[in-house]
Scaffold this motif. Structure first.
Motif, PDB file in Angstrom:
ATOM      1  N   ASN A  91       9.667   0.628  -0.667  1.00 37.79           N
ATOM      2  CA  ASN A  91      10.182  -0.725  -0.855  1.00 37.79           C
ATOM      3  C   ASN A  91       9.330  -1.536  -1.813  1.00 37.79           C
ATOM      4  OD1 ASN A  91      12.489  -0.527   0.708  1.00 37.79           O
ATOM      5  ND2 ASN A  91      11.421  -1.062   2.596  1.00 37.79           N
ATOM      6  N   VAL A  94       4.966  -2.565  -2.686  1.00 32.75           N
ATOM      7  CA  VAL A  94       4.079  -1.583  -2.063  1.00 32.75           C
ATOM      8  C   VAL A  94       3.109  -0.997  -3.088  1.00 32.75           C
ATOM      9  CG1 VAL A  94       4.072   0.738  -1.044  1.00 32.75           C
ATOM     10  CG2 VAL A  94       5.676  -0.984  -0.213  1.00 32.75           C
ATOM     11  N   THR A  95       1.873  -0.761  -2.653  1.00 28.92           N
ATOM     12  CA  THR A  95       0.890  -0.018  -3.434  1.00 28.92           C
ATOM     13  C   THR A  95       0.531   1.243  -2.652  1.00 28.92           C
ATOM     14  OG1 THR A  95      -0.019  -1.993  -4.477  1.00 28.92           O
ATOM     15  CG2 THR A  95      -1.452  -0.050  -4.398  1.00 28.92           C
ATOM     16  N   VAL A 108       8.686   3.409   3.389  1.00 24.84           N
ATOM     17  CA  VAL A 108       7.387   2.774   3.182  1.00 24.84           C
ATOM     18  C   VAL A 108       7.599   1.285   2.927  1.00 24.84           C
ATOM     19  CG1 VAL A 108       5.261   2.797   1.839  1.00 24.84           C
ATOM     20  CG2 VAL A 108       6.485   4.939   2.264  1.00 24.84           C
ATOM     21  N   THR A 109       7.109   0.460   3.878  1.00 25.51           N
ATOM     22  CA  THR A 109       7.282  -0.984   3.798  1.00 25.51           C
ATOM     23  C   THR A 109       5.974  -1.716   3.553  1.00 25.51           C
ATOM     24  OG1 THR A 109       7.077  -1.186   6.191  1.00 25.51           O
ATOM     25  CG2 THR A 109       9.309  -0.920   5.313  1.00 25.51           C
ATOM     26  N   GLY A 110       4.846  -0.999   3.617  1.00 25.38           N
ATOM     27  CA  GLY A 110       3.529  -1.601   3.399  1.00 25.38           C
ATOM     28  C   GLY A 110       2.646  -0.663   2.605  1.00 25.38           C
ATOM     29  N   ASP A 111       1.509  -1.161   2.207  1.00 28.36           N
ATOM     30  CA  ASP A 111       0.581  -0.391   1.380  1.00 28.36           C
ATOM     31  C   ASP A 111       0.088   0.861   2.098  1.00 28.36           C
ATOM     32  OD1 ASP A 111       0.884  -2.420  -0.456  1.00 28.36           O
ATOM     33  OD2 ASP A 111      -1.123  -3.246  -0.189  1.00 28.36           O
ATOM     34  N   GLU A 113      -3.096   3.622   1.911  1.00 28.86           N
ATOM     35  CA  GLU A 113      -4.431   3.872   1.358  1.00 28.86           C
ATOM     36  C   GLU A 113      -4.495   5.230   0.671  1.00 28.86           C
ATOM     37  OE1 GLU A 113      -7.651   2.196   2.326  1.00 28.86           O
ATOM     38  OE2 GLU A 113      -6.575   0.483   3.140  1.00 28.86           O
ATOM     39  N   PRO A 122       9.598   2.712  10.466  1.00 26.95           N
ATOM     40  CA  PRO A 122       8.886   2.568   9.191  1.00 26.95           C
ATOM     41  C   PRO A 122       7.707   3.547   9.125  1.00 26.95           C
ATOM     42  CG  PRO A 122       8.268   0.779  10.650  1.00 26.95           C
ATOM     43  CD  PRO A 122       9.332   1.587  11.369  1.00 26.95           C
ATOM     44  N   ARG A 124       4.236   5.254   9.099  1.00 25.21           N
ATOM     45  CA  ARG A 124       2.961   4.997   9.768  1.00 25.21           C
ATOM     46  C   ARG A 124       1.993   6.096   9.387  1.00 25.21           C
ATOM     47  NH1 ARG A 124       6.546   5.354  13.677  1.00 25.21           N
ATOM     48  NH2 ARG A 124       7.499   3.457  14.379  1.00 25.21           N
TER      49      ARG A 124
END
Length: 140
Positions: A91, A94-95, A108-111, A113, A122, A124
Motif C-alpha cells: 500500500n 510504505v518503505t 503490507v500496510t506499514g513499513d 525493516e 495485514p 506482520r
C-alpha cells in the motif's frame, strides 16, 4: 498483443507513472506497479507475479461522495534485493528495507525493516533473514 502498455520488465505487467527501478530487478507477469505517487524499487529485487504496488488511494474520495475530491498519493520505497511473493499488495506510503521478504498474498500496510520477513493480512513480522548460512550462494 496485450492490452497492457509495453515495459522493459515483463510484457504482461502494467507500469503506471515513472517509477525508478534499480538494475537487475525482475518483475513477473500480471503485476501492477503504480508509480503515480512516487515509487523507488531498488536493485536486484524479485517482484513475483500478481503483485500490486500502490502509491495512491481513492478510498476517501469514494466514500465521501467526492466531498474529499483528491486521490491521495504517497510514495513507496523498496530497498535493494527485496523479494515480494506472488499476489502480495504493497500500500501507499510504505518503505521496505533492504533484503526483506514479503510473503505471498501479504498485504503490507506499514513499513518493513531491512532483513525482515513479513506475511499475512495485514502483514506482520514472521521471521528474519539470516545470510550467515554457508549454502547461501552469496558466500560461495
Amino acid at each position: 498483443m496485450s492490452d497492457f502498455p509495453e515495459n522493459p520488465y515483463n510484457p504482461h505487467a502494467w507500469i503506471i507513472g515513472d517509477p525508478v527501478i534499480g538494475a537487475g530487478t525482475w518483475i513477473g507477469a500480471f503485476t501492477l506497479v503504480d508509480g503515480s505517487g512516487g515509487l523507488e524499487i531498488g536493485a536486484g529485487c524479485d517482484i513475483s507475479s500478481g503483485v500490486h504496488i500502490y502509491t495512491h488511494s481513492s478510498a476517501k474520495r469514494c466514500v465521501s461522495g467526492r466531498r474529499f475530491p483528491q486521490v491521495e498519493r504517497r510514495p513507496v520505497k523498496i530497498g535493494d534485493r527485496v523479494f515480494i511473493g506472488a499476489n502480495a499488495v504493497i500500500n501507499m506510503g510504505v518503505t521496505i528495507g533492504d533484503e526483506a521478504v514479503i510473503g505471498a498474498g501479504a498485504v503490507v500496510t506499514g513499513d518493513v525493516e531491512a532483513r525482515t520477513i513479513v506475511g499475512g493480512v495485514p502483514a506482520r513480522v514472521i521471521g528474519s533473514v539470516d545470510l550467515s548460512d554457508p549454502s547461501d550462494p552469496r558466500f560461495r
